[in-house]
Design a protein around this motif. Structure first.
Motif, PDB file in Angstrom:
ATOM      1  N   GLY A   1       0.804  -1.216   0.000  1.00  0.00           N
ATOM      2  CA  GLY A   1       0.000   0.000   0.000  1.00  0.00           C
ATOM      3  C   GLY A   1       0.834   1.261   0.000  1.00  0.00           C
ATOM      4  N   PHE A   2       2.169   1.096   0.218  1.00  0.00           N
ATOM      5  CA  PHE A   2       3.060   2.255   0.225  1.00  0.00           C
ATOM      6  C   PHE A   2       3.700   2.503  -1.137  1.00  0.00           C
ATOM      7  N   GLN A   3       3.402   1.713  -2.157  1.00  0.00           N
ATOM      8  CA  GLN A   3       4.218   1.709  -3.362  1.00  0.00           C
ATOM      9  C   GLN A   3       3.911   2.845  -4.330  1.00  0.00           C
ATOM     10  N   ILE A   4       2.905   3.660  -4.064  1.00  0.00           N
ATOM     11  CA  ILE A   4       2.584   4.767  -4.971  1.00  0.00           C
ATOM     12  C   ILE A   4       3.583   5.891  -4.750  1.00  0.00           C
ATOM     13  N   GLU A   5       4.372   6.217  -5.790  1.00  0.00           N
ATOM     14  CA  GLU A   5       5.410   7.239  -5.660  1.00  0.00           C
ATOM     15  C   GLU A   5       5.019   8.550  -6.346  1.00  0.00           C
ATOM     16  N   ASP A   6       3.937   8.558  -7.071  1.00  0.00           N
ATOM     17  CA  ASP A   6       3.469   9.777  -7.733  1.00  0.00           C
ATOM     18  C   ASP A   6       2.945  10.736  -6.674  1.00  0.00           C
TER      19      ASP A   6
ATOM     20  N   VAL B   1       9.554  -5.323   0.774  1.00  0.00           N
ATOM     21  CA  VAL B   1      10.017  -3.954   0.546  1.00  0.00           C
ATOM     22  C   VAL B   1      10.684  -3.920  -0.826  1.00  0.00           C
ATOM     23  N   GLU B   2      10.114  -3.153  -1.748  1.00  0.00           N
ATOM     24  CA  GLU B   2      10.589  -3.185  -3.124  1.00  0.00           C
ATOM     25  C   GLU B   2      11.093  -1.838  -3.632  1.00  0.00           C
ATOM     26  N   THR B   3      10.746  -0.750  -2.958  1.00  0.00           N
ATOM     27  CA  THR B   3      11.165   0.569  -3.446  1.00  0.00           C
ATOM     28  C   THR B   3      11.782   1.367  -2.307  1.00  0.00           C
ATOM     29  N   SER B   4      12.573   2.384  -2.680  1.00  0.00           N
ATOM     30  CA  SER B   4      13.183   3.268  -1.686  1.00  0.00           C
ATOM     31  C   SER B   4      12.122   4.068  -0.947  1.00  0.00           C
ATOM     32  N   ALA B   5      11.040   4.428  -1.644  1.00  0.00           N
ATOM     33  CA  ALA B   5       9.965   5.182  -1.000  1.00  0.00           C
ATOM     34  C   ALA B   5       9.315   4.359   0.104  1.00  0.00           C
TER      35      ALA B   5
ATOM     36  N   ALA C   1      10.771   1.988   1.818  1.00  0.00           N
ATOM     37  CA  ALA C   1      11.750   1.905   2.905  1.00  0.00           C
ATOM     38  C   ALA C   1      11.774   3.186   3.725  1.00  0.00           C
ATOM     39  N   THR C   2      11.666   4.324   3.048  1.00  0.00           N
ATOM     40  CA  THR C   2      11.679   5.610   3.754  1.00  0.00           C
ATOM     41  C   THR C   2      10.481   5.727   4.688  1.00  0.00           C
ATOM     42  N   ARG C   3       9.296   5.373   4.228  1.00  0.00           N
ATOM     43  CA  ARG C   3       8.103   5.458   5.066  1.00  0.00           C
ATOM     44  C   ARG C   3       8.183   4.481   6.227  1.00  0.00           C
ATOM     45  N   LEU C   4       8.670   3.289   5.974  1.00  0.00           N
ATOM     46  CA  LEU C   4       8.782   2.307   7.048  1.00  0.00           C
ATOM     47  C   LEU C   4       9.791   2.764   8.095  1.00  0.00           C
ATOM     48  N   ARG C   5      10.861   3.373   7.651  1.00  0.00           N
ATOM     49  CA  ARG C   5      11.863   3.891   8.590  1.00  0.00           C
ATOM     50  C   ARG C   5      11.259   4.999   9.444  1.00  0.00           C
ATOM     51  N   ARG C   6      10.432   5.873   8.810  1.00  0.00           N
ATOM     52  CA  ARG C   6       9.808   6.966   9.549  1.00  0.00           C
ATOM     53  C   ARG C   6       8.811   6.436  10.577  1.00  0.00           C
ATOM     54  N   ILE C   7       8.115   5.357  10.220  1.00  0.00           N
ATOM     55  CA  ILE C   7       7.144   4.751  11.134  1.00  0.00           C
ATOM     56  C   ILE C   7       7.830   4.116  12.329  1.00  0.00           C
ATOM     57  N   GLY C   8       9.067   3.640  12.124  1.00  0.00           N
ATOM     58  CA  GLY C   8       9.798   3.016  13.226  1.00  0.00           C
ATOM     59  C   GLY C   8      10.021   1.537  13.047  1.00  0.00           C
ATOM     60  N   CYS C   9       9.832   1.032  11.838  1.00  0.00           N
ATOM     61  CA  CYS C   9      10.052  -0.395  11.589  1.00  0.00           C
ATOM     62  C   CYS C   9      11.533  -0.715  11.778  1.00  0.00           C
ATOM     63  N   ASP C  10      11.846  -1.876  12.340  1.00  0.00           N
ATOM     64  CA  ASP C  10      13.226  -2.223  12.702  1.00  0.00           C
ATOM     65  C   ASP C  10      14.023  -2.782  11.525  1.00  0.00           C
TER      66      ASP C  10
ATOM     67  N   GLN D   1      20.795  -1.669  -0.284  1.00  0.00           N
ATOM     68  CA  GLN D   1      19.807  -1.460  -1.323  1.00  0.00           C
ATOM     69  C   GLN D   1      20.421  -0.946  -2.615  1.00  0.00           C
ATOM     70  N   ALA D   2      21.730  -0.813  -2.610  1.00  0.00           N
ATOM     71  CA  ALA D   2      22.391  -0.455  -3.861  1.00  0.00           C
ATOM     72  C   ALA D   2      22.277  -1.567  -4.881  1.00  0.00           C
ATOM     73  N   GLY D   3      21.874  -2.737  -4.431  1.00  0.00           N
ATOM     74  CA  GLY D   3      21.586  -3.809  -5.383  1.00  0.00           C
ATOM     75  C   GLY D   3      22.673  -4.848  -5.475  1.00  0.00           C
ATOM     76  N   VAL D   4      23.578  -4.916  -4.491  1.00  0.00           N
ATOM     77  CA  VAL D   4      24.661  -5.892  -4.546  1.00  0.00           C
ATOM     78  C   VAL D   4      24.119  -7.310  -4.589  1.00  0.00           C
ATOM     79  N   GLY D   5      23.014  -7.525  -3.890  1.00  0.00           N
ATOM     80  CA  GLY D   5      22.483  -8.880  -3.821  1.00  0.00           C
ATOM     81  C   GLY D   5      21.532  -9.231  -4.931  1.00  0.00           C
TER      82      GLY D   5
END
Length: 643
Positions: A559-564, A596-600, A602-611, A637-641
């Motif tokens: 539900g967080f994947q909308i970046e527009d 988690v598939e996008t940087s957006a 990850a950013t929202r989850l980090r702001r929420i407090g996800c570990d 997340q630079a994509g090494v893996g």
């Protein structure tokens, strides 16, 4: 013949002969059949004339003269006729006239082959002609004749040569109508169900086999065949609660309704479907020369409607339903076994889909079933053959982007179906119990790999390994002992092992599973709830479980994947996730977000407090050597893996 049972011979068929058996013997030297075979002995005696006794002489025993062959022939109860070499009757006894319903005088001069229908099939006619020429010793066959009074007459005809001096042959005819009637009655009893009076399994397969023979559809008809395979829903409960007598009454009533449906269907089609009881509460309707799936669908609908009407039995009103598997296909290339297997599979689908319905056979769905069965049968051997492997997906810290742990994900390198992911076979392994040895292998392999990383990178913070555990592993094995032995064998510290169970499994834990979870937690092993938020969570119960990690189901993160920026993101999902994270932290639990598939995101989850986060943003599941490249590397997340 009726489409639902065997009946008396139709009157239209009485005018033609039927050959059921024949016996043709070649001549053996000068042996001939006994002339008076089967005739009763006739004794003729008369007074002895006085002049036959000399005076003053001792009485001499008098032997009566033997009866002539003609008298024996005339008085014999066995119907017989003498036939010359041309096949013409030269003499017939009264028994033959009575049997055939003819005037005895009209038999002389008649063609014998016409009287007993010896010319109806080429083989018998040829043998009869050979016998007239003296090249055969005997001919025996069975015929169905039409009596002048209109009824069928079954006879056994025997033709044997007379001595050479007499010439010609002797034709004897025995009435076997009663014997045939008894045979027909016994066959009817053997081929019909005593409860419903329907054809039974034996007769059904006899008709089915005949319908699939090429001769039955090559010259006429549609060349297709259809089958409705029906099973009553909940019939066992009727037997168990009301008794077998009521159960039998219900079966008989169902049979009547099925028969009426078949008869109604036959009025608008070429033939009446055969209705049979195959056993228990299973019935089948065979449609020969079907016209397509629509015809079978209409029949199945009428069957369901008929059965769903309440039954009044012995003062009780019963309501039952039925599930029906429907198969319709070309008859060519189909066998009875294949057709019944398809029908049985489709019936299973109907029950699995909710019962009280009909389901049409689907080749693609059946192919999946066949594949499923192939996987089930090869699961256990695959463990011994080493066909399984583990891949690992990183669990990355949201605050430092470093790998904190990995989840072990099993792959099956199947020799036939290629590489299979867990969703293709784990449920099968749980069903047949092979999840226990498979789970032990995963646990040992993952712990051994985690220990290897620990020893190879001593300067880096050790990463934990997360292993999925099925509930059946807790019930069917000593999971606590398995974990303890594995940790001791590999040398992996308990706090570096995390066991994941689904939310429904953990929330429903009681008794042995709950004791096992507490024992593992006391050992130092981390317990995680996987796919949290998708089940029926009892939050009060959650606080009493030995759980240390919640893994949020990926549906919330998506539900967080909308970046527009012009489109409002899934605010509701974000609020729900924030509330669950706060609740988990209040309970002393850490939270991992899946998918988690996008940087957006990850950013929202980090702001929420996800570990921690897990998903393709950081890495797909990869072999162990690729994880080694990620260890100690910031900014995963630079994509090494990722490939």
């Amino acid at each position: 013949m009726s489409g639902t049972s065997e009946g008396p011979t139709p009157a239209t068929e009485l005018g033609r002969a039927v050959v059921t058996e024949s016996e043709i013997l070649a001549p053996s030297g000068a042996e001939f059949a006994e002339f008076a075979e089967g005739a009763e002995a006739v004794e003729v005696a008369g007074p002895v004339p006085d002049e036959a006794v000399e005076p003053d002489a001792s009485p001499v025993p008098c032997t009566p003269s033997p009866p002539s062959y003609r008298s024996v022939f005339t008085a014999a109860p066995l119907a017989m006729a003498v036939v010359d070499r041309e096949g013409t009757v030269t003499g017939a006894n009264a028994a033959l006239a009575d049997l055939l319903g003819r005037d005895q005088d009209t038999l002389t001069g008649a063609v014998a082959a016409d009287l007993v229908d010896l010319a109806s099939d080429a083989r018998t006619w040829h043998a009869y002609r050979e016998l007239l020429r003296g090249r055969r010793a005997r001919l025996r066959c069975t015929r169905r004749l039409k009596h002048p009074e209109g009824h069928a007459l079954w006879v056994r005809v025997t033709v044997a040569p007379l001595p050479p001096d007499d010439g010609g042959v002797l034709v004897s005819v025995a009435d076997i109508s009663d014997h045939r009637a008894l045979q027909a009655r016994l066959r009817h009893l053997r081929m019909h169900d005593p409860v419903t009076r329907l054809p039974n399994r034996t007769l059904f397969f006899e008709r089915l086999t005949g319908a699939l023979e090429a001769e039955s559809y090559a010259e006429s008809g549609t060349g297709r065949i259809g089958l409705c395979y029906l099973d009553l829903d909940g019939f066992k409960a009727v037997n168990d609660t009301l008794g077998h007598r009521v159960g039998d009454q219900l079966l008989a009533a169902v049979a009547d309704r099925l028969t009426r449906c078949a008869q109604d269907a036959g009025r608008t089609r070429a033939g009446i479907p055969l209705v049979a009881r195959l056993g228990g509460d299973e019935f089948a309707l065979l449609v020969e020369d079907s016209t397509g799936t629509e015809q079978l669908a209409d029949l199945a609908e009428s069957l369901l409607d008929a059965i769903q009407e309440p039954f009044d039995l012995s003062g009780r009103r019963l309501s039952v339903s039925a599930s029906i598997g429907v198969v319709e296909r070309h008859a060519a290339g189909t066998t009875p076994t294949a057709l019944m297997q398809a029908a049985d599979t489709t019936l299973y689908w109907a029950k699995a889909d909710g019962k009280a319905r009909w389901t049409l056979f689907d080749p693609e769905r059946n192919a999946s079933r066949v594949t499923r069965q192939a996987l089930v049968s090869s699961l256990r051997p695959a463990i011994d053959r080493g066909e399984f492997a583990l891949e690992y997906q990183p669990l990355v810290g949201m605050d430092d982007d470093r790998v904190h742990g990995v989840e072990a994900l099993i792959r099956w390198h199947h020799p036939r179906f290629g590489t299979l992911t867990p969703n293709r076979f784990i449920s099968l392994a749980e069903e047949d119990g092979s999840i226990v040895p498979l789970g032990r292998w995963v646990l040992r392999t993952a712990c051994r790999q985690a220990r290897d990383w620990q020893t190879r990178y001593p300067d880096e913070p050790p990463i934990f390994v997360s292993v999925n555990v099925a509930v059946r592993q807790v019930w069917d094995s000593d999971l606590v002992a398995d974990v303890a032995d594995t940790l001791e064998e590999t040398g992996l510290p308990p706090h570096l092992l995390q066991l994941e169970l689904t939310e429904s499994a953990v929330m429903g834990s009681s008794g042995r599973p709950l004791q096992a979870l507490k024992a593992l937690s006391d050992m130092g092993v981390r317990i995680a709830i996987d796919d949290f938020g998708t089940g029926y969570s009892n939050l009060a119960y959650l606080s009493r479980l030995p759980v240390s990690v919640l893994k949020l189901d990926g549906s919330f993160v998506r539900g967080f994947q909308i970046e527009d920026r012009t489109v409002q993101p899934g605010a509701a999902d974000e609020v729900i996730v924030e509330a669950m994270v706060q609740l988990a932290h209040r309970l002393g639990l850490t939270v991992t977000a899946e998918c988690v598939e996008t940087s957006a995101q990850a950013t929202r989850l980090r702001r929420i407090g996800c570990d921690t986060g897990q998903g393709w943003l950081y890495s797909r599941p990869v072999p162990p050597d690729r994880i080694s490249e990620l260890l100690g590397t910031p900014g995963v997340q630079a994509g090494v893996g990722n490939p």
